[in-house]
Motif scaffolding. Sequence first.
Motif, short mmCIF file in Angstrom:
data_model
loop_
_atom_site.label_atom_id
_atom_site.label_comp_id
_atom_site.label_asym_id
_atom_site.label_seq_id
_atom_site.Cartn_x
_atom_site.Cartn_y
_atom_site.Cartn_z
N UNK A 19 11.74 -7.54 12.05
CA UNK A 19 11.60 -6.70 10.84
C UNK A 19 12.05 -7.47 9.60
N UNK A 20 13.12 -8.24 9.74
CA UNK A 20 13.63 -8.99 8.59
C UNK A 20 12.69 -10.13 8.19
N UNK A 21 11.92 -10.67 9.12
CA UNK A 21 10.95 -11.74 8.80
C UNK A 21 9.61 -11.20 8.31
N UNK A 22 9.40 -9.92 8.51
CA UNK A 22 8.10 -9.32 8.18
C UNK A 22 7.84 -9.37 6.68
N UNK A 23 6.57 -9.59 6.36
CA UNK A 23 6.09 -9.47 4.98
C UNK A 23 5.43 -8.10 4.87
N UNK A 24 5.95 -7.29 3.97
CA UNK A 24 5.46 -5.92 3.76
C UNK A 24 4.54 -5.98 2.53
N UNK A 25 3.25 -6.20 2.80
CA UNK A 25 2.26 -6.43 1.74
C UNK A 25 1.67 -5.12 1.24
N UNK A 85 1.51 13.27 2.78
CA UNK A 85 1.99 12.72 1.51
C UNK A 85 1.27 13.35 0.33
N UNK A 86 -0.06 13.53 0.45
CA UNK A 86 -0.80 14.22 -0.62
C UNK A 86 -0.24 15.61 -0.83
N UNK A 87 -0.02 16.34 0.26
CA UNK A 87 0.49 17.71 0.17
C UNK A 87 1.88 17.76 -0.47
N UNK A 88 2.67 16.71 -0.28
CA UNK A 88 4.02 16.66 -0.85
C UNK A 88 4.02 16.17 -2.30
N UNK A 89 2.85 15.78 -2.80
CA UNK A 89 2.76 15.28 -4.17
C UNK A 89 3.23 13.85 -4.34
N UNK A 90 3.30 13.12 -3.25
CA UNK A 90 3.73 11.72 -3.30
C UNK A 90 2.58 10.83 -3.77
N UNK A 91 2.95 9.68 -4.25
CA UNK A 91 1.97 8.63 -4.56
C UNK A 91 2.15 7.55 -3.51
N UNK A 92 1.07 6.86 -3.17
CA UNK A 92 1.22 5.77 -2.21
C UNK A 92 0.15 4.72 -2.41
N UNK A 93 0.49 3.54 -1.94
CA UNK A 93 -0.41 2.40 -1.94
C UNK A 93 -0.60 1.95 -0.50
N UNK A 94 -1.77 1.43 -0.21
CA UNK A 94 -2.06 0.91 1.13
C UNK A 94 -1.40 -0.45 1.30
N UNK A 95 -1.05 -0.74 2.54
CA UNK A 95 -0.41 -2.02 2.81
C UNK A 95 -0.61 -2.44 4.25
N UNK A 96 -0.20 -3.65 4.52
CA UNK A 96 -0.21 -4.22 5.86
C UNK A 96 1.11 -4.97 6.06
N UNK A 97 1.82 -4.62 7.11
CA UNK A 97 3.03 -5.35 7.48
C UNK A 97 2.64 -6.41 8.49
N UNK A 104 0.62 -10.17 15.13
CA UNK A 104 0.96 -8.76 14.91
C UNK A 104 0.76 -8.36 13.45
N UNK A 105 0.22 -7.17 13.25
CA UNK A 105 0.17 -6.55 11.92
C UNK A 105 0.10 -5.05 12.13
N UNK A 106 0.47 -4.31 11.07
CA UNK A 106 0.47 -2.86 11.19
C UNK A 106 0.12 -2.25 9.83
N UNK A 107 -0.91 -1.40 9.79
CA UNK A 107 -1.23 -0.71 8.54
C UNK A 107 -0.05 0.16 8.12
N UNK A 108 0.22 0.17 6.83
CA UNK A 108 1.39 0.87 6.32
C UNK A 108 1.10 1.39 4.92
N UNK A 109 2.06 2.12 4.37
CA UNK A 109 1.94 2.68 3.03
C UNK A 109 3.24 2.44 2.26
N UNK A 110 3.12 2.15 0.98
CA UNK A 110 4.28 2.15 0.09
C UNK A 110 4.26 3.49 -0.62
N UNK A 111 5.31 4.28 -0.42
CA UNK A 111 5.35 5.67 -0.86
C UNK A 111 6.38 5.84 -1.97
N UNK A 112 6.01 6.59 -2.99
CA UNK A 112 6.93 6.89 -4.08
C UNK A 112 6.78 8.36 -4.46
N UNK A 113 7.83 8.91 -5.04
CA UNK A 113 7.75 10.26 -5.57
C UNK A 113 8.17 11.37 -4.61
#
Length: 164
Positions: A19-25, A85-97, A104-113
């Motif tokens: 996890x510490x070496x992962x790039x969270x793009x 997240x939409x229902x909670x009114x959050x904003x998010x961006x798509x990402x790949x860890x 290894x890679x994993x689809x992810x989201x950067x969430x704010x709000x």
Amino acid sequence: MSKAPDETSVQIRELLALYRRTHYCVVLPDHSGSTIQIGATAPGAIANWFGNDEFAAYMTSCNPRSQTLSDRQNDERLADLRERLHAAGARFLEGIASVPDEAWFEPSLLVSGIPLAAVDALACLYEQNAVVIVPARALARLRVFRSAWRDAGVDPTDLDYVTT
């Protein structure tokens, strides 16, 4: 909730090191990319995106407790997370860890709000080991939901354990 797999201290240390070496793009609104790393401050473009929010959370709903699911199952889980997240009114961006030089890679989201308690609830709902908390003005930290990992002899720098 499914039972967490039994892991040795060695396996836990290896996973936390991964996890510490992962790039969270992240793909930013202008379609450029930026990368978050544990122990580093948020790149300017990411900090600008979440603006006045105190933090953003890099999270996924894929592969609960590090147990590999099919692409279809992960896609369904990620679609469900986006809906929540939409229902909670959050904003998010798509990402790949991903880890450099590994498959290894994993689809992810950067969430704010959304509040930290909501991030925690979603991480627990989707049985995630951890999420990355990206503060506006501090170093990114791994927020770990596996309290038993605390006893694995891992350097606690950049780690926050949540009791669930």
